[in-house]
Design a protein around this motif. Structure first.
Motif, PDB file in Angstrom:
ATOM      1  N   LEU A 114       0.820  -1.214   0.000  1.00  0.00           N
ATOM      2  CA  LEU A 114       0.000   0.000   0.000  1.00  0.00           C
ATOM      3  C   LEU A 114       0.853   1.263   0.000  1.00  0.00           C
ATOM      4  O   LEU A 114       0.355   2.347  -0.316  1.00  0.00           O
ATOM      5  CB  LEU A 114      -0.924   0.005   1.221  1.00  0.00           C
ATOM      6  CG  LEU A 114      -1.959  -1.130   1.290  1.00  0.00           C
ATOM      7  CD1 LEU A 114      -2.699  -1.083   2.619  1.00  0.00           C
ATOM      8  CD2 LEU A 114      -2.935  -1.027   0.124  1.00  0.00           C
ATOM      9  N   SER A 115       2.127   1.143   0.343  1.00  0.00           N
ATOM     10  CA  SER A 115       3.011   2.313   0.360  1.00  0.00           C
ATOM     11  C   SER A 115       3.503   2.699  -1.034  1.00  0.00           C
ATOM     12  O   SER A 115       3.985   3.823  -1.237  1.00  0.00           O
ATOM     13  CB  SER A 115       4.227   2.034   1.247  1.00  0.00           C
ATOM     14  OG  SER A 115       5.054   1.027   0.668  1.00  0.00           O
ATOM     15  N   LEU A 116       3.390   1.798  -2.015  1.00  0.00           N
ATOM     16  CA  LEU A 116       4.037   2.025  -3.307  1.00  0.00           C
ATOM     17  C   LEU A 116       3.473   3.204  -4.111  1.00  0.00           C
ATOM     18  O   LEU A 116       4.235   3.886  -4.798  1.00  0.00           O
ATOM     19  CB  LEU A 116       4.006   0.736  -4.129  1.00  0.00           C
ATOM     20  CG  LEU A 116       4.770  -0.442  -3.519  1.00  0.00           C
ATOM     21  CD1 LEU A 116       4.887  -1.596  -4.504  1.00  0.00           C
ATOM     22  CD2 LEU A 116       6.147  -0.021  -3.025  1.00  0.00           C
ATOM     23  N   THR A 267       3.258  -5.140  12.122  1.00  0.00           N
ATOM     24  CA  THR A 267       1.923  -4.554  12.133  1.00  0.00           C
ATOM     25  C   THR A 267       1.637  -3.970  10.759  1.00  0.00           C
ATOM     26  O   THR A 267       2.557  -3.772   9.947  1.00  0.00           O
ATOM     27  CB  THR A 267       1.821  -3.439  13.186  1.00  0.00           C
ATOM     28  OG1 THR A 267       2.715  -2.371  12.835  1.00  0.00           O
ATOM     29  CG2 THR A 267       2.166  -3.943  14.572  1.00  0.00           C
ATOM     30  N   VAL A 268       0.371  -3.683  10.493  1.00  0.00           N
ATOM     31  CA  VAL A 268       0.006  -3.104   9.203  1.00  0.00           C
ATOM     32  C   VAL A 268       0.693  -1.752   9.018  1.00  0.00           C
ATOM     33  O   VAL A 268       1.329  -1.487   7.988  1.00  0.00           O
ATOM     34  CB  VAL A 268      -1.529  -2.956   9.101  1.00  0.00           C
ATOM     35  CG1 VAL A 268      -1.897  -2.200   7.827  1.00  0.00           C
ATOM     36  CG2 VAL A 268      -2.194  -4.324   9.119  1.00  0.00           C
ATOM     37  N   ILE A 269       0.581  -0.870  10.012  1.00  0.00           N
ATOM     38  CA  ILE A 269       1.184   0.460   9.916  1.00  0.00           C
ATOM     39  C   ILE A 269       2.699   0.360   9.834  1.00  0.00           C
ATOM     40  O   ILE A 269       3.350   1.049   9.032  1.00  0.00           O
ATOM     41  CB  ILE A 269       0.771   1.324  11.125  1.00  0.00           C
ATOM     42  CG1 ILE A 269      -0.742   1.569  11.105  1.00  0.00           C
ATOM     43  CG2 ILE A 269       1.540   2.648  11.117  1.00  0.00           C
ATOM     44  CD1 ILE A 269      -1.243   2.282   9.871  1.00  0.00           C
ATOM     45  N   GLY A 270       3.292  -0.514  10.647  1.00  0.00           N
ATOM     46  CA  GLY A 270       4.743  -0.674  10.615  1.00  0.00           C
ATOM     47  C   GLY A 270       5.238  -1.186   9.277  1.00  0.00           C
ATOM     48  O   GLY A 270       6.273  -0.739   8.770  1.00  0.00           O
ATOM     49  N   GLN A 275       8.421  -0.439   4.614  1.00  0.00           N
ATOM     50  CA  GLN A 275       8.620  -0.687   3.191  1.00  0.00           C
ATOM     51  C   GLN A 275       8.673   0.610   2.401  1.00  0.00           C
ATOM     52  O   GLN A 275       9.503   0.766   1.501  1.00  0.00           O
ATOM     53  CB  GLN A 275       7.500  -1.583   2.657  1.00  0.00           C
ATOM     54  CG  GLN A 275       7.682  -2.014   1.206  1.00  0.00           C
ATOM     55  CD  GLN A 275       8.669  -3.158   1.058  1.00  0.00           C
ATOM     56  OE1 GLN A 275       9.483  -3.396   1.948  1.00  0.00           O
ATOM     57  NE2 GLN A 275       8.597  -3.870  -0.052  1.00  0.00           N
ATOM     58  N   GLY A 276       7.770   1.544   2.722  1.00  0.00           N
ATOM     59  CA  GLY A 276       7.768   2.822   2.011  1.00  0.00           C
ATOM     60  C   GLY A 276       9.067   3.576   2.201  1.00  0.00           C
ATOM     61  O   GLY A 276       9.640   4.125   1.248  1.00  0.00           O
ATOM     62  N   VAL A 314       4.459  -5.303  -7.370  1.00  0.00           N
ATOM     63  CA  VAL A 314       3.170  -5.648  -6.767  1.00  0.00           C
ATOM     64  C   VAL A 314       2.695  -7.014  -7.258  1.00  0.00           C
ATOM     65  O   VAL A 314       2.270  -7.872  -6.463  1.00  0.00           O
ATOM     66  CB  VAL A 314       2.119  -4.560  -7.093  1.00  0.00           C
ATOM     67  CG1 VAL A 314       0.727  -5.031  -6.689  1.00  0.00           C
ATOM     68  CG2 VAL A 314       2.453  -3.260  -6.389  1.00  0.00           C
ATOM     69  N   ILE A 315       2.760  -7.233  -8.567  1.00  0.00           N
ATOM     70  CA  ILE A 315       2.285  -8.496  -9.145  1.00  0.00           C
ATOM     71  C   ILE A 315       3.066  -9.683  -8.583  1.00  0.00           C
ATOM     72  O   ILE A 315       2.485 -10.698  -8.151  1.00  0.00           O
ATOM     73  CB  ILE A 315       2.396  -8.451 -10.681  1.00  0.00           C
ATOM     74  CG1 ILE A 315       1.446  -7.393 -11.251  1.00  0.00           C
ATOM     75  CG2 ILE A 315       2.093  -9.830 -11.277  1.00  0.00           C
ATOM     76  CD1 ILE A 315       1.622  -7.145 -12.733  1.00  0.00           C
ATOM     77  N   VAL A 316       4.392  -9.567  -8.552  1.00  0.00           N
ATOM     78  CA  VAL A 316       5.212 -10.687  -8.101  1.00  0.00           C
ATOM     79  C   VAL A 316       5.071 -10.908  -6.597  1.00  0.00           C
ATOM     80  O   VAL A 316       5.015 -12.057  -6.126  1.00  0.00           O
ATOM     81  CB  VAL A 316       6.682 -10.454  -8.491  1.00  0.00           C
ATOM     82  CG1 VAL A 316       7.572 -11.546  -7.905  1.00  0.00           C
ATOM     83  CG2 VAL A 316       6.831 -10.432 -10.012  1.00  0.00           C
ATOM     84  N   ALA A 317       4.992  -9.829  -5.815  1.00  0.00           N
ATOM     85  CA  ALA A 317       4.856  -9.980  -4.361  1.00  0.00           C
ATOM     86  C   ALA A 317       3.558 -10.706  -3.999  1.00  0.00           C
ATOM     87  O   ALA A 317       3.551 -11.591  -3.142  1.00  0.00           O
ATOM     88  CB  ALA A 317       4.900  -8.612  -3.687  1.00  0.00           C
TER      89      ALA A 317
END
Length: 544
Positions: A114-116, A267-270, A275-276, A314-317
């Motif tokens: 979601l950070s991408l 966590t989701v936020i972490g 990653q971002g 995104v696709i590969v992950a």
């Protein structure tokens, strides 16, 4: 499928701490057909290795300058560059860690995707237009004009150290996975490391960036095809998509949206912040990334390359996450096919390579192993090529050690690339001493210097009042912060409680916290100090 994932995430917030499958039955029969690789598998892997070396030799015949060797003459196809950038950042580490993380820990790591979109906006429109105005071979040339020679050398030095450690970890983990596949003892890891590293170094040292980019495209197709093949075969064996989880699995960690404390592993936020931050820092400060942007025509082409890279990522992950779910469902339904003593949670990282070598049909195993081999080489070749560019541009060339002819310059680049690759193989022999599963180990090594390197570019290009004193102090504080978080467990056990097994601070906070400390301290000190313009700035001013 998406609704199922939504239910999984919602259920994760209410279930108690995960249960371990510690007492799985040890009923694996080594004579029941699981005998490792067949001859056809070895032939496929060997053919792939020989083919990449041939590509390196083919492109080496066209090289007449170091510009062609390092940046492909600066006008390469942005689609190829984007795919190459993806292949560089998604190595065997990611190829193994994504399925292992989804299988043994849970799916929240994939919320990091979601950070991408924010990464694309920050890098594509905030940074690339600035970077592409400077056509340089080494990204660290950009630092000298604003902050002086010592900051340029600091950035180049940190990059070399970071990439050497990261590539050594990559070689070690690849060799460990391959020994699992062929059923060899771990004492053979150094030999497998030597073979893997040597193949990558040969075609990289011969072909330069153009060979790296072309082979990266081939390697991306192989590794993605390998992941799809595993999903297809598991689905076929189970008579449909019965492996897809409909609820939070008992062996998965509790992975809430917000951290309950600093020790909450993921966590989701972490995940989004970690990653971002890593993506922005790597794309904006790592020579392997900047070098590829410089290989495109202009900022618009570089932005297209960035978009391709993020879309493919995104696709590969997501696909690799599905591989983890598929393997969990398959082995849970077929416990008799697990090797003796295997724990679905503790040994999650080993189940993907085990499945490839023991449970795929002959020939298919070879193709998937070639994909894993490709994932390793796609990162090794990029790292070796980029380190060579930095050593020559920021070291030898900068201090007047450049050979007189371009032909001699290219020969020197090839020799340096080969020597750097051999050093990486030797360094890989100590990588087993970093604790944690593949995801944690990668975070604990790759994030130590990624944020400090990016910080130098941020100061140089976006902080007009930055002083060299502020940059040095901010960078030092950022590095210390990253080390303290990455190895909080060993530090805590040594100084406070020897029986404490978990890290008191999760690895997911390394990048965002270290970057915040770096920039906060550096900007504050810069406001209190003033070093004046660098020598190069004075020269530019006098020239005007």
């Amino acid at each position: 499928m998406l609704m199922g994932l939504s239910g999984v995430f919602q259920t994760s917030l209410s279930l108690p701490k995960s249960l371990l499958l510690a007492d799985l039955p040890n009923v694996f029969d080594p004579d029941a057909g699981q005998t490792g690789l067949a001859a056809i598998d070895w032939i496929i892997v060997l053919a792939y290795a020989v083919g990449t070396i041939w590509l390196g030799w083919y492109f080496s015949r066209r090289q007449t300058s170091t510009k062609e060797y390092f940046v492909g003459s600066g006008a390469m196809n942005p689609v190829l560059i984007g795919v190459s950038l993806f292949a560089t950042l998604l190595s065997t580490i990611s190829y193994l860690s994504f399925p292992g993380e989804a299988l043994g820990k849970g799916p929240v790591q994939f919320c990091s995707l979601l950070s991408l979109p924010f990464v694309f906006l920050i890098v594509g429109f905030g940074m690339l237009p600035v970077y592409m105005r400077h056509r340089v071979t080494s990204a660290y040339e950009l630092l000298e004009k604003r902050l002086g020679l010592e900051i340029r050398l600091l950035g180049a030095g940190m990059f070399v150290i970071l990439r050497l450690i990261w590539m050594a970890l990559l070689v070690y983990l690849t060799a460990k996975a391959l020994t699992t596949m062929i059923g060899a003892d771990e004492r053979w890891i150094p030999l497998v490391s030597l073979i893997t590293g040597t193949v990558a170094v040969i075609y990289t040292s011969l072909g330069g960036l153009r060979a790296v980019v072309i082979t990266d495209a081939i390697q991306t197709l192989l590794l993605y095809g390998g992941a799809l093949t595993v999903i297809a075969i598991v689905t076929s064996k189970m008579g449909g998509f019965h492996w897809f989880p409909s609820q939070w699995h008992p062996i998965w960690d509790r992975q809430p949206i917000f951290p309950e404390n600093a020790a909450t592993r993921l966590t989701v936020i972490g995940a989004i912040l970690s990653q971002g931050t890593w993506y922005v820092c790597t794309l904006g400060g790592d020579q392997t990334s900047v070098q590829r942007f410089m290989a495109t025509k202009d900022a618009a082409a570089a932005r297209r390359a960035l978009a391709i890279q993020l879309i493919v990522a995104v696709i590969v992950a997501i696909t690799l996450g599905l591989v983890g779910f598929a393997l969990l469902g398959y082995f849970e339904a077929n416990l008799d096919q697990l090797p003796p003593g295997t724990n679905l949670k503790a040994d999650a990282d080993d189940l993907f390579p085990f499945f490839i070598s023991h449970l795929l049909p002959p020939g298919v195993s070879g193709l998937v192993i070639a994909a894993m081999f490709a994932a390793a080489m796609s990162s090794l070749d990029s790292g070796v090529n980029s380190i060579t560019a930095v050593v020559m541009t920021d070291g030898l060339d900068r201090f007047g050690k450049k050979p007189e002819s371009e032909e001699a310059h290219v020969r020197l680049a090839r020799r340096l690339a080969f020597g750097i690759g051999l050093f990486v193989v030797i360094l890989s022999s100590v990588m087993d001493r970093v604790p944690g599963n593949i995801t944690a180990v990668t975070q604990k090594t790759s994030n130590l210097l990624a944020t400090p390197i990016f910080g130098l570019f941020f100061y140089a290009l976006f902080v007009p009042f930055a002083s060299r004193t502020g940059v040095w102090i901010g960078t030092a504080c950022g590095i210390v912060t990253a080390v303290l978080i990455a190895f909080s467990g060993p530090f805590y056990r040594f100084f406070v409680d020897a029986d404490q097994m978990t890290d008191p601070v999760s690895f997911q906070w390394i990048a965002p916290v270290a970057l915040a400390v770096n920039l906060g301290v550096g900007c504050l000190v810069s406001l209190m100090t003033s070093d004046g313009p660098s020598a190069s700035e004075k020269a530019d001013t006098s020239g005007d």
